[in-house]
Design a protein around this motif. Structure first.
Motif, PDB file in Angstrom:
ATOM      1  N   PHE A  57       0.836  -1.192   0.000  1.00 47.51           N
ATOM      2  CA  PHE A  57       0.000   0.000   0.000  1.00 47.51           C
ATOM      3  C   PHE A  57       0.868   1.238   0.000  1.00 47.51           C
ATOM      4  N   VAL A  58       0.239   2.366  -0.330  1.00 47.69           N
ATOM      5  CA  VAL A  58       0.939   3.644  -0.350  1.00 47.69           C
ATOM      6  C   VAL A  58       0.647   4.367   0.956  1.00 47.69           C
ATOM      7  N   GLN A  59       1.700   4.835   1.597  1.00 47.33           N
ATOM      8  CA  GLN A  59       1.561   5.629   2.812  1.00 47.33           C
ATOM      9  C   GLN A  59       2.326   6.921   2.572  1.00 47.33           C
ATOM     10  N   GLN A  60       1.592   8.019   2.487  1.00 44.25           N
ATOM     11  CA  GLN A  60       2.119   9.322   2.088  1.00 44.25           C
ATOM     12  C   GLN A  60       2.727   9.176   0.705  1.00 44.25           C
ATOM     13  N   GLN A  61       4.044   9.358   0.521  1.00 50.46           N
ATOM     14  CA  GLN A  61       4.639   9.203  -0.804  1.00 50.46           C
ATOM     15  C   GLN A  61       5.414   7.897  -0.943  1.00 50.46           C
ATOM     16  N   ASP A  62       5.407   7.077   0.089  1.00 48.52           N
ATOM     17  CA  ASP A  62       6.200   5.845   0.084  1.00 48.52           C
ATOM     18  C   ASP A  62       5.319   4.628  -0.179  1.00 48.52           C
ATOM     19  N   VAL A  63       5.875   3.657  -0.900  1.00 46.05           N
ATOM     20  CA  VAL A  63       5.205   2.383  -1.101  1.00 46.05           C
ATOM     21  C   VAL A  63       5.667   1.461   0.012  1.00 46.05           C
ATOM     22  N   ARG A  64       4.729   0.925   0.769  1.00 45.29           N
ATOM     23  CA  ARG A  64       5.045   0.038   1.881  1.00 45.29           C
ATOM     24  C   ARG A  64       4.685  -1.389   1.489  1.00 45.29           C
ATOM     25  N   VAL A  65       5.577  -2.308   1.776  1.00 49.00           N
ATOM     26  CA  VAL A  65       5.337  -3.734   1.576  1.00 49.00           C
ATOM     27  C   VAL A  65       5.628  -4.393   2.908  1.00 49.00           C
ATOM     28  N   VAL A  66       4.624  -5.026   3.502  1.00 51.90           N
ATOM     29  CA  VAL A  66       4.792  -5.647   4.814  1.00 51.90           C
ATOM     30  C   VAL A  66       4.197  -7.053   4.818  1.00 51.90           C
ATOM     31  N   ARG A  67       4.841  -7.937   5.582  1.00 54.97           N
ATOM     32  CA  ARG A  67       4.323  -9.286   5.796  1.00 54.97           C
ATOM     33  C   ARG A  67       3.730  -9.314   7.196  1.00 54.97           C
ATOM     34  N   ILE A  68       2.509  -9.760   7.322  1.00 52.16           N
ATOM     35  CA  ILE A  68       1.841  -9.823   8.618  1.00 52.16           C
ATOM     36  C   ILE A  68       2.411 -10.987   9.422  1.00 52.16           C
ATOM     37  N   LEU A  69       2.884 -10.700  10.636  1.00 47.71           N
ATOM     38  CA  LEU A  69       3.411 -11.725  11.526  1.00 47.71           C
ATOM     39  C   LEU A  69       2.409 -12.091  12.617  1.00 47.71           C
ATOM     40  N   GLY A  70       1.582 -11.136  13.009  1.00 44.24           N
ATOM     41  CA  GLY A  70       0.590 -11.381  14.048  1.00 44.24           C
ATOM     42  C   GLY A  70      -0.585 -10.453  13.860  1.00 44.24           C
ATOM     43  N   ILE A  71      -1.713 -10.793  14.510  1.00 47.42           N
ATOM     44  CA  ILE A  71      -2.888  -9.945  14.345  1.00 47.42           C
ATOM     45  C   ILE A  71      -3.072  -8.975  15.499  1.00 47.42           C
ATOM     46  N   GLY A  72      -2.509  -9.252  16.647  1.00 46.68           N
ATOM     47  CA  GLY A  72      -2.620  -8.341  17.773  1.00 46.68           C
ATOM     48  C   GLY A  72      -4.010  -8.358  18.392  1.00 46.68           C
ATOM     49  N   THR A  73      -4.104  -7.743  19.562  1.00 49.99           N
ATOM     50  CA  THR A  73      -5.383  -7.687  20.269  1.00 49.99           C
ATOM     51  C   THR A  73      -5.823  -6.256  20.530  1.00 49.99           C
ATOM     52  N   ARG A  74      -4.900  -5.310  20.411  1.00 50.24           N
ATOM     53  CA  ARG A  74      -5.219  -3.915  20.679  1.00 50.24           C
ATOM     54  C   ARG A  74      -4.256  -3.019  19.923  1.00 50.24           C
ATOM     55  N   ARG A  75      -4.556  -1.730  19.916  1.00 49.80           N
ATOM     56  CA  ARG A  75      -3.634  -0.753  19.317  1.00 49.80           C
ATOM     57  C   ARG A  75      -2.734  -0.272  20.437  1.00 49.80           C
ATOM     58  N   GLY A  76      -1.619  -0.932  20.590  1.00 56.65           N
ATOM     59  CA  GLY A  76      -0.723  -0.642  21.693  1.00 56.65           C
ATOM     60  C   GLY A  76       0.381   0.317  21.296  1.00 56.65           C
ATOM     61  N   PRO A  77       1.437   0.378  22.116  1.00 55.65           N
ATOM     62  CA  PRO A  77       2.569   1.254  21.826  1.00 55.65           C
ATOM     63  C   PRO A  77       3.325   0.806  20.568  1.00 55.65           C
ATOM     64  N   ALA A  78       4.173   1.691  20.064  1.00 59.57           N
ATOM     65  CA  ALA A  78       4.877   1.442  18.802  1.00 59.57           C
ATOM     66  C   ALA A  78       5.668   0.134  18.796  1.00 59.57           C
ATOM     67  N   PRO A  79       6.447  -0.194  19.852  1.00 59.80           N
ATOM     68  CA  PRO A  79       7.182  -1.462  19.793  1.00 59.80           C
ATOM     69  C   PRO A  79       6.255  -2.679  19.655  1.00 59.80           C
ATOM     70  N   GLU A  80       5.110  -2.622  20.297  1.00 58.38           N
ATOM     71  CA  GLU A  80       4.140  -3.719  20.188  1.00 58.38           C
ATOM     72  C   GLU A  80       3.576  -3.782  18.771  1.00 58.38           C
ATOM     73  N   ALA A  81       3.317  -2.630  18.180  1.00 60.14           N
ATOM     74  CA  ALA A  81       2.776  -2.578  16.820  1.00 60.14           C
ATOM     75  C   ALA A  81       3.809  -3.059  15.802  1.00 60.14           C
ATOM     76  N   GLN A  82       5.076  -2.741  16.005  1.00 61.19           N
ATOM     77  CA  GLN A  82       6.119  -3.147  15.062  1.00 61.19           C
ATOM     78  C   GLN A  82       6.353  -4.652  15.097  1.00 61.19           C
ATOM     79  N   ALA A  83       5.946  -5.313  16.167  1.00 60.21           N
ATOM     80  CA  ALA A  83       6.089  -6.766  16.257  1.00 60.21           C
ATOM     81  C   ALA A  83       5.019  -7.483  15.431  1.00 60.21           C
ATOM     82  N   LEU A  84       4.040  -6.747  14.933  1.00 58.04           N
ATOM     83  CA  LEU A  84       2.958  -7.351  14.158  1.00 58.04           C
ATOM     84  C   LEU A  84       3.319  -7.579  12.696  1.00 58.04           C
TER      85      LEU A  84
END
Length: 128
Positions: A57-84
């Motif tokens: 997907f496009v985020q601002q002017q950058d193309v982002r490509v990410v592989r989902i590692l986990g679905i998570g249970t909440r919108r937590g702090p940044a380190p928790e989100a980066q583990a997803l």
């Protein structure tokens, strides 16, 4: 039944992983057809995604490509989100800032004043 537990709505996952500030912004990007799941364009925010899927997907002017590692249970702090997710995005091309005037491009106001003062110092007052 375990399949349902291993998936989450696409817009909700993008919001939980902190790619967008609000879930409605994430849903808007998905609805506009600007997200691909495993290379297939998606236009429904309710599309179920789970671990192992690749999002593009496009985020601002950058193309982002990410592989989902986990679905998570909440919108937590940044380190928790980066583990997803695992970031597979291509390297960003750093574009230089607008160059200072050295004969290229448009001079700034200061450059014009400097050029004008150099021509006026010889007594011509810049009129020639």
């Amino acid at each position: 039944m375990s399949d349902a537990a291993d998936t989450i709505r696409l817009d909700k996952w993008l919001w939980q992983a902190r790619f967008f500030k609000s879930r409605s912004l994430a849903a808007g990007v998905v609805s506009a057809g600007k997200v691909r799941v495993d290379g297939t364009p998606v236009s429904k925010p309710a599309r179920a995604v789970g671990p192992g899927m690749v999002l593009t997907f496009v985020q601002q002017q950058d193309v982002r490509v990410v592989r989902i590692l986990g679905i998570g249970t909440r919108r937590g702090p940044a380190p928790e989100a980066q583990a997803l997710y695992e970031d597979l995005s291509p390297e960003k091309v750093k574009r230089p800032a607008n160059p200072r005037f050295d004969g290229k491009g448009r001079p700034t106001k200061k450059d014009r004043r400097d050029m004008a003062s150099r021509t006026r110092n010889d007594g011509s007052f810049g009129l020639e």
